[in-house]
Design a protein around this motif. Structure first.
Motif, short mmCIF file in Angstrom:
data_model
loop_
_atom_site.label_atom_id
_atom_site.label_comp_id
_atom_site.label_asym_id
_atom_site.label_seq_id
_atom_site.Cartn_x
_atom_site.Cartn_y
_atom_site.Cartn_z
N ILE A 177 0.84 -1.19 0.00
CA ILE A 177 0.00 0.00 0.00
C ILE A 177 0.88 1.25 0.00
CG2 ILE A 177 -1.56 1.37 1.44
CD1 ILE A 177 -3.03 -0.76 -0.06
N ALA A 178 1.94 1.24 0.83
CA ALA A 178 2.85 2.39 0.88
C ALA A 178 3.54 2.60 -0.46
CB ALA A 178 3.89 2.18 1.99
N ASP A 179 3.98 1.50 -1.11
CA ASP A 179 4.63 1.62 -2.42
C ASP A 179 3.67 2.16 -3.47
OD1 ASP A 179 6.94 0.62 -1.33
OD2 ASP A 179 6.63 -1.43 -2.03
N ILE A 180 2.42 1.72 -3.42
CA ILE A 180 1.42 2.17 -4.39
C ILE A 180 1.16 3.65 -4.23
CG2 ILE A 180 -1.02 1.99 -5.02
CD1 ILE A 180 -0.78 -1.02 -4.32
N GLU A 181 1.09 4.11 -2.99
CA GLU A 181 0.82 5.53 -2.75
C GLU A 181 1.96 6.40 -3.28
OE1 GLU A 181 0.02 5.90 1.39
OE2 GLU A 181 -1.98 4.98 1.23
N VAL A 182 3.20 5.90 -3.16
CA VAL A 182 4.35 6.65 -3.70
C VAL A 182 4.25 6.74 -5.22
CG1 VAL A 182 6.85 6.59 -4.03
CG2 VAL A 182 5.88 6.10 -1.78
N GLN A 183 3.89 5.64 -5.86
CA GLN A 183 3.83 5.62 -7.32
C GLN A 183 2.64 6.41 -7.87
OE1 GLN A 183 6.05 4.25 -9.46
NE2 GLN A 183 7.36 3.65 -7.75
N SER A 184 1.48 6.30 -7.20
CA SER A 184 0.26 6.91 -7.74
C SER A 184 0.00 8.32 -7.23
CB SER A 184 -0.95 6.04 -7.39
OG SER A 184 -1.18 6.03 -5.99
N GLY A 185 0.55 8.63 -6.06
CA GLY A 185 0.27 9.95 -5.48
C GLY A 185 -1.11 10.05 -4.87
N ASN A 186 -1.82 8.94 -4.76
CA ASN A 186 -3.17 8.94 -4.20
C ASN A 186 -3.23 8.00 -3.00
OD1 ASN A 186 -4.35 10.66 -6.18
ND2 ASN A 186 -4.30 8.94 -7.62
N LYS A 187 -4.20 8.25 -2.13
CA LYS A 187 -4.41 7.41 -0.97
C LYS A 187 -4.99 6.07 -1.41
CE LYS A 187 -4.72 6.40 3.44
NZ LYS A 187 -3.51 6.17 4.24
N SER A 188 -4.41 4.99 -0.89
CA SER A 188 -4.90 3.65 -1.22
C SER A 188 -5.43 2.98 0.04
CB SER A 188 -3.78 2.80 -1.82
OG SER A 188 -3.31 3.36 -3.02
N CYS A 189 -6.41 2.12 -0.16
CA CYS A 189 -7.01 1.39 0.95
C CYS A 189 -7.11 -0.08 0.58
CB CYS A 189 -8.41 1.93 1.26
SG CYS A 189 -8.45 3.70 1.61
N TRP A 190 -7.27 -0.89 1.58
CA TRP A 190 -7.47 -2.32 1.31
C TRP A 190 -8.60 -2.83 2.20
CZ3 TRP A 190 -7.01 -6.27 4.91
CH2 TRP A 190 -6.43 -5.94 6.15
N PHE A 191 -9.25 -3.85 1.75
CA PHE A 191 -10.31 -4.45 2.56
C PHE A 191 -10.47 -5.91 2.15
CE2 PHE A 191 -12.35 -2.78 -1.19
CZ PHE A 191 -13.24 -3.77 -1.57
N ARG A 192 -11.06 -6.67 3.02
CA ARG A 192 -11.31 -8.08 2.77
C ARG A 192 -12.81 -8.33 2.77
NH1 ARG A 192 -9.23 -12.14 7.19
NH2 ARG A 192 -11.17 -11.49 8.20
N MET A 193 -13.25 -9.11 1.81
CA MET A 193 -14.66 -9.43 1.72
C MET A 193 -14.84 -10.92 2.00
SD MET A 193 -17.34 -8.91 -1.45
CE MET A 193 -17.25 -7.13 -1.29
N ASP A 194 -15.55 -11.23 3.07
CA ASP A 194 -15.86 -12.61 3.41
C ASP A 194 -17.18 -12.99 2.78
OD1 ASP A 194 -13.58 -12.92 4.99
OD2 ASP A 194 -14.57 -11.94 6.69
N GLU A 195 -17.14 -14.04 1.98
CA GLU A 195 -18.36 -14.46 1.31
C GLU A 195 -19.14 -15.44 2.17
OE1 GLU A 195 -17.26 -16.00 -2.46
OE2 GLU A 195 -16.41 -14.09 -3.17
#
Length: 366
Positions: free
Chosen positions: A348-366
């Motif tokens: 997530i930290a690497d993605i934010e550096v590359q994109s310049g935007n805030k990134s989030c993650w979540f898990r979906m339990d089916e």
């Protein structure tokens, strides 16, 4: 056969047992078992052959020679009592009658072990590049390049392309990087430019009536290193066709490249003909890049309708006063994910550096 040897070090087989042969190469290693028994590994471009020493004099003679010295060995081929199935010449060994030193290595210790040169410091590898290239794992990259270039050349000529070498010292022409300049000795204050690509020359060839041109072209660009090419200088398959449409060019490339990737590629997947045609906007929306690697099945999906009213403030579809936020939420769905929270946070930290935007993650339990 050449004068200095009758066979190379990767050539002898069990059918050669009993023959008197002469080999030449580098003494890779010596293993002394006893005062009257030792084994030497002799290496050249083609492979390695085991030399067995069965007299005290021969053991002393070879022990006095430093590793990586160049030697010539004359002796009789015989079947090994303990075969090595992992070696092309593992069924035989050579019992030497004469050993001649062609070039003695003066140093008792090398800057790195030849077969482990890739683990050495990069500066040491570059300083002693001639030693680094003796490593079979490094050498095979040079061989691979040779084979790929030969295959490209053969395939292009089978499609009626003519190989034409264009000038290296030329005038500057605008491209995507800075030029390398070479001072003109007879014209003080003026410079040649090394070509970033043969663009103008191949267009000149088309207007001159040459119907199909190609070249394994050197390109010189004063730019930073990239993941897919070396900084400063690289080679590319350059081509041009007269009276051709985009589909004509695609059809040639679809014939030329897939067989080469199938034969020489290091991955078990390669695009076959016809290549997928992906519009630019679709590529950016779906893959986030205009040159996606289709072997990777991770794609960007629009999750706005699913997530915008989930209760997470950054994903809210409306502001507190009821105005639309025009939020767009994109997600990369990863199935069967088993990595740790630490792995997630780092990415997530690497993605934010590359994109310049805030990134989030979540898990979906089916």
């Amino acid at each position: 056969m050449i004068q200095s040897r009758t066979h190379n070090c990767g050539q002898l087989r069990l059918s050669d047992a009993g023959k008197t042969v002469t080999l030449a190469g580098w003494m890779e290693n010596m293993r002394e078992v006893g005062s009257n028994l030792g084994f030497v590994v002799l290496r050249d471009f083609y492979g390695t052959t085991q030399i067995v020493l069965e007299t005290e004099d021969k053991v002393k003679e070879l022990k006095a020679i430093n590793k990586e010295s160049t030697i010539q060995v004359t002796g009789v081929v015989r079947e090994r009592s303990s075969k090595n199935p992992n070696q092309a010449t593992g069924d035989i060994e050579v019992v030497p009658s004469e050993v001649k030193v062609l070039g003695r290595c003066r140093y008792n210790e090398l800057p790195f072990e030849i077969n482990h040169s890739r683990e050495a410091d990069e500066n040491a590898r570059l300083k002693y590049r001639y030693l680094d290239l003796r490593n079979p794992e490094v050498k095979k990259n040079i061989i691979l390049r040779c084979n790929v270039v030969a295959a490209l050349r053969k395939a292009m000529m089978e499609h009626d392309f003519m190989e034409i070498t264009t000038p290296i010292l030329t005038a500057s022409s605008p491209e995507g990087a800075r030029d390398y300049l070479v001072p003109a000795r007879k014209h003080p204050g003026k410079f040649y430019a090394l070509p970033q690509a043969p663009q103008q020359f191949k267009q000149l060839l088309m207007t001159s009536g040459f119907d199909r041109y190609f070249q394994i072209a050197p390109c010189f660009r004063d730019e930073d290193a990239r993941g897919d090419r070396s900084p400063g200088e690289f080679y590319q398959l350059d081509m041009e066709m007269a009276f051709a449409t985009q589909e004509d060019v695609f059809s040639i490339i679809e014939d030329v490249l897939p067989p080469i990737f199938a034969e020489y590629g290091t991955y078990n997947r390669a695009s076959g003909a016809p290549f997928a045609r992906i519009p630019y906007l679709e590529a950016m929306e779906k893959y986030g890049t205009d040159k996606p690697d289709l072997r990777i099945d991770l794609t960007v999906q629009d999750a706005t309708d699913v997530l915008k009213d989930c209760g997470f403030p950054p994903f809210a579809g409306k502001t507190e006063d009821g105005a639309d936020t025009d939020v767009r939420i994109k997600a990369v769905v990863i199935s069967d994910f088993k990595e740790s929270r630490k792995f997630i946070d780092k990415n997530i930290a690497d993605i934010e550096v590359q994109s310049g935007n805030k990134s989030c993650w979540f898990r979906m339990d089916e």
